[in-house]
Design an enzyme around this catalytic site. Structure first.
Site: not given
Ligand code: IPE
Ligand code: IPE
Ligand code: MG
Length: 255
Positions: A34, A51, A145
């Protein structure tokens, strides 16, 4: 339990003491990324710039997660509520995966990362679905991962899907209501194949879940920071891992 300083740059598998420390590495870290907009605002930049910078930060944190041998990294990238934003911002956010993967997929493959998503994939625009779908396909045999991207994800929508699936199964003859238990429900979640998150990180000061993994986070350790996502570096990530290391998880029992 020994408190081991991060990072394990000098980690050596034969070193017993360090090996013990590995047992407290969270298997699954979930992050609510966030603060992109506020990061940009503070710099007099448009929200888009936040962003973009946030996307670049994903690369750094994936690398750090990999270096610490975390098994699953779930990143909240777009929520079912984010459709409330202006159309242009939504479009910009949903085009980012394509841009991200265009330049970064080869590196992810080299790092043995496997890409997955949770959320309503079908409702995403074609340009997102194609880029992400291709990355899922190209990395599906990787064993490192798991980079699990929550894309058009909402926990309540997930629960609605779970209930619908179970209701559908209930219409079949051999359904027994007594078979419904926590494990049964778990098998219908988008995350059924993943361990539950051990650590949840939320950046940018907000201390709420915003419809993220409500079922899965029942016993997860939470860690919050005021730092905005684009400015969240490996060293804050390691700080969160250290904080996790110091937690006593009791699951309702006694330590
Ligand atoms: C997180 O940053 C990214 C998404 C929700 C897609 P925000 O865009 O929410 O940034 P703030 O919270 O407005 O600063
Ligand atoms: C949560 O952030 C969703 C993502 C990070 C993708 P929001 O910025 O949408 O959450 P709220 O609106 O502050 O709760
Ligand atoms: Mg936000």
């Amino acid at each position: 339990m020994a408190f081991i300083k991060w990072p394990f740059q000098k980690y050596n598998k034969k070193d017993k003491e360090n090996h013990e420390a590995l047992s407290v590495i969270p298997k699954h870290v979930a992050i609510i990324m966030d603060g992109n907009g506020r990061w940009a605002n503070k710099r007099n930049l448009p929200r888009f710039a936040g962003h973009k910078e946030g996307m670049d930060n994903v690369k750094r944190i994936v690398k750090a997660a990999n270096a610490h041998q975390i098994e699953v990294l779930t990143l909240y990238a777009f929520s079912t509520e984010n459709w409330k934003r202006p159309r242009k911002e939504i479009e910009y956010i949903l085009k980012l995966p394509k841009e991200f993967l265009k330049t970064y997929l080869p590196e992810l493959i080299e790092q043995n990362v496997r890409i997955q998503t949770i959320g309503h994939f079908d409702q995403l625009p074609d340009y997102t679905k194609e880029a992400v779908g291709d990355a899922i396909e190209q990395t599906k045999a990787n064993t490192g991962l798991i980079l699990n991207i929550a894309l058009n994800y909402g926990s309540r929508a997930e629960m609605v899907d779970v209930v619908k699936s179970i209701a559908k199964e209930a219409q079949t003859k051999d359904f027994n209501i007594d078979d419904v238990n926590e494990q049964f429900i778990n098998n219908y979640l988008y995350t059924s194949q993943l361990p539950e998150p051990d650590l949840l990180i939320r950046t940018s000061g907000e201390q709420r879940l915003s419809n993220f993994l409500l079922w899965q986070l029942a016993y997860t350790e939470f860690w919050f920071t005021d730092i905005h996502w684009p400015a969240f570096t490996e060293s804050e990530f390691e700080e969160a891992l250290m904080a996790y290391q110091a937690r006593k998880r009791r699951y309702g029992g006694l330590s």
